[in-house]
Design a protein around this motif. Structure first.
Motif, short mmCIF file in Angstrom:
data_model
loop_
_atom_site.label_atom_id
_atom_site.label_comp_id
_atom_site.label_asym_id
_atom_site.label_seq_id
_atom_site.Cartn_x
_atom_site.Cartn_y
_atom_site.Cartn_z
N ILE A 214 14.14 3.77 1.20
CA ILE A 214 14.00 2.51 1.92
C ILE A 214 13.84 2.74 3.42
N VAL A 215 14.62 3.65 3.99
CA VAL A 215 14.52 3.91 5.43
C VAL A 215 13.21 4.61 5.77
N ILE A 216 12.79 5.56 4.94
CA ILE A 216 11.49 6.20 5.16
C ILE A 216 10.38 5.15 5.08
N GLY A 217 10.47 4.26 4.10
CA GLY A 217 9.48 3.19 3.98
C GLY A 217 9.48 2.26 5.17
N THR A 218 10.67 1.98 5.72
CA THR A 218 10.77 1.12 6.90
C THR A 218 10.10 1.78 8.10
N ILE A 219 10.32 3.07 8.27
CA ILE A 219 9.67 3.80 9.37
C ILE A 219 8.15 3.72 9.24
N LEU A 220 7.64 4.03 8.06
CA LEU A 220 6.19 4.03 7.84
C LEU A 220 5.61 2.63 8.00
N ASN A 221 6.35 1.62 7.53
CA ASN A 221 5.88 0.24 7.68
C ASN A 221 5.78 -0.17 9.14
N LEU A 222 6.79 0.17 9.93
CA LEU A 222 6.76 -0.18 11.35
C LEU A 222 5.65 0.56 12.09
N LEU A 223 5.44 1.82 11.74
CA LEU A 223 4.40 2.60 12.40
C LEU A 223 3.01 2.07 12.09
N LYS B 235 0.83 -1.21 0.00
CA LYS B 235 0.00 0.00 0.00
C LYS B 235 0.86 1.27 0.00
N LEU B 236 2.04 1.18 0.62
CA LEU B 236 2.94 2.34 0.70
C LEU B 236 3.70 2.59 -0.60
N THR B 237 3.79 1.59 -1.46
CA THR B 237 4.67 1.67 -2.63
C THR B 237 4.42 2.88 -3.53
N PRO B 238 3.16 3.21 -3.88
CA PRO B 238 2.96 4.41 -4.72
C PRO B 238 3.50 5.69 -4.06
N GLN B 239 3.31 5.83 -2.75
CA GLN B 239 3.84 7.00 -2.03
C GLN B 239 5.36 6.99 -2.05
N LEU B 240 5.95 5.81 -1.87
CA LEU B 240 7.40 5.71 -1.86
C LEU B 240 8.00 6.02 -3.23
N GLN B 241 7.29 5.67 -4.29
CA GLN B 241 7.75 6.02 -5.63
C GLN B 241 7.85 7.53 -5.80
#
Length: 375
Positions: free
Chosen positions: A98-107, A7-13
């Motif tokens: 990747i690190v921003i995505g990791t933060i959002l994934n954990l949250l 779900k986060l992938t479009p935002q991460l792109q």
């Protein structure tokens, strides 16, 4: 793939596209810092910035243990399409994403977060000085485990494969100056030609003999001497040297040889030769326990078939200063296979962006499992 990451992938792109389009060189990453802060300040996390340098620290959770993940945030300065400019040709835009995505994934994860997760957005990796600056600020003093990452060239690791560590070599960057007197082109006996001195320096660098079982190299990467007047023999010059060795011990020996060459040529030609170390990066010190945890996270996330052996490279990374300055810190770097080509630091470097979500999954798992094991 983890549903949250999907779900986060479009935002991460979009985040990657912004970071890639707005590169900043070492110690100038202030807009990058502001952008990352603006993305995360509305999230349930603690953000720390610095008054004197760019970069930021983001924390979620509380208490012990403290498990950290680092991203380098600077770009290179290089010629692109005929113009010199900042350029993300080393993958730091991917690392930040990747690190921003990791933060959002954990949250957004349903998994209980035990302990503190610290995310280090570090400036000036390309200068080899950013990690040392953050060590001085104490940001890893209470950290138990530290993880990093780096996208790898296709020659080392194909897309979809991941390695639990990168055995970087040591690197040192030096500037030199030959200081003598100019002379008339008709009177070469009155001076030492700086170009000749530089040529001999080059030849002696190529003749250095160390243990052949340990990879090493030393090469001139720039040399400037003379001016517009063809009939003047130049007495002075400036130059730079790129020095690499797979171990810190070999680097020490190599540097000693280079200084001996400088002293010998200066005495023989009766000139002054100054050498200055602009920056240096230590060889990797890898912790077996951290590697074991990263290996498990790779297997759990992408399967054992996509687990690769530890990558060994003569390239350097200032990530390893964290463990050298804080020996009790357990650390390793994830090697990311992403079909990166033509190569790192090439102005037209590209890679497969599908590696970003999988990297987030691996790093999220290693952080969660490390904290759980230490709690």
């Amino acid at each position: 793939m983890n549903v949250t990451i999907q779900k986060l992938t479009p935002q991460l792109q979009k985040i990657f596209q912004h970071l890639h389009a707005n590169p900043e060189i070492s110690w100038q990453e202030f807009n990058t810092t502001d952008y990352i802060q603006s993305l995360l300040e509305k999230e349930n996390c603690k953000i720390t910035t610095f008054d004197d340098i760019p970069g930021l620290i983001v924390e979620i959770g509380s208490g012990k243990p403290v498990v950290a993940l680092r991203a380098d945030i600077d770009a290179l300065w290089q010629e692109v399409d005929g113009e010199f400019q900042a350029n993300h040709s080393c993958g730091h835009d991917a690392h930040m994403t990747i690190v921003i995505g990791t933060i959002l994934n954990l949250l957004r994860s349903d998994v209980p977060l035990l302990g503190t997760f610290r995310f280090i957005f570090q400036p000036a990796e390309e200068k080899g000085t950013g990690a040392l600056a953050l060590v001085k600020k104490g940001i890893v003093d209470d950290v138990d485990y530290l993880y990093g990452m780096h996208v790898r060239p296709i020659q080392e690791l194909p897309h979809g494969k991941f390695a639990p560590a990168i055995r970087h070599g040591a690197a040192c960057f030096m500037k030199g100056e030959i200081i003598g007197e100019d002379a008339h082109g008709a009177r070469p006996h009155l001076t030492a030609n700086a170009i000749q001195v530089g040529s001999e320096f080059y030849q002696h660098l190529n003749q250095i003999q160390l243990n052949p079982m340990v990879p090493y190299s030393a090469k001139l990467t720039s040399f400037q001497s003379g001016g517009k007047s063809i009939n003047i023999i130049p007495g002075s010059a400036t130059f730079s040297i790129d020095i690499r060795a797979q171990t810190n011990e070999a680097m020490f020996e190599l540097m000693n040889q280079i200084h001996k060459i400088s002293e010998m040529l200066a005495e023989y030609h009766e000139v002054k030769i100054k050498l200055e170390t602009v920056s240096n990066v230590a060889a990797a010190i890898i912790n077996d326990d951290a590697v074991k945890k990263m290996k498990k996270a790779i297997i759990d996330s992408v399967g054992e078939d996509n687990l690769a052996r530890i990558i060994e490279t003569t390239g350097g990374d200032d990530f390893h200063f964290y463990t050298i300055k804080r020996p009790d810190l357990k650390a390793t770097m994830l090697a990311i296979g992403c079909d990166l080509a033509p190569g790192l630091h090439h102005p037209d470097m590209t890679f497969n962006h599908e590696s970003i979500p999988k990297s987030i999954e691996i790093l999220s798992n290693v952080l969660i499992n490390t904290a759980k094991a230490q709690s």
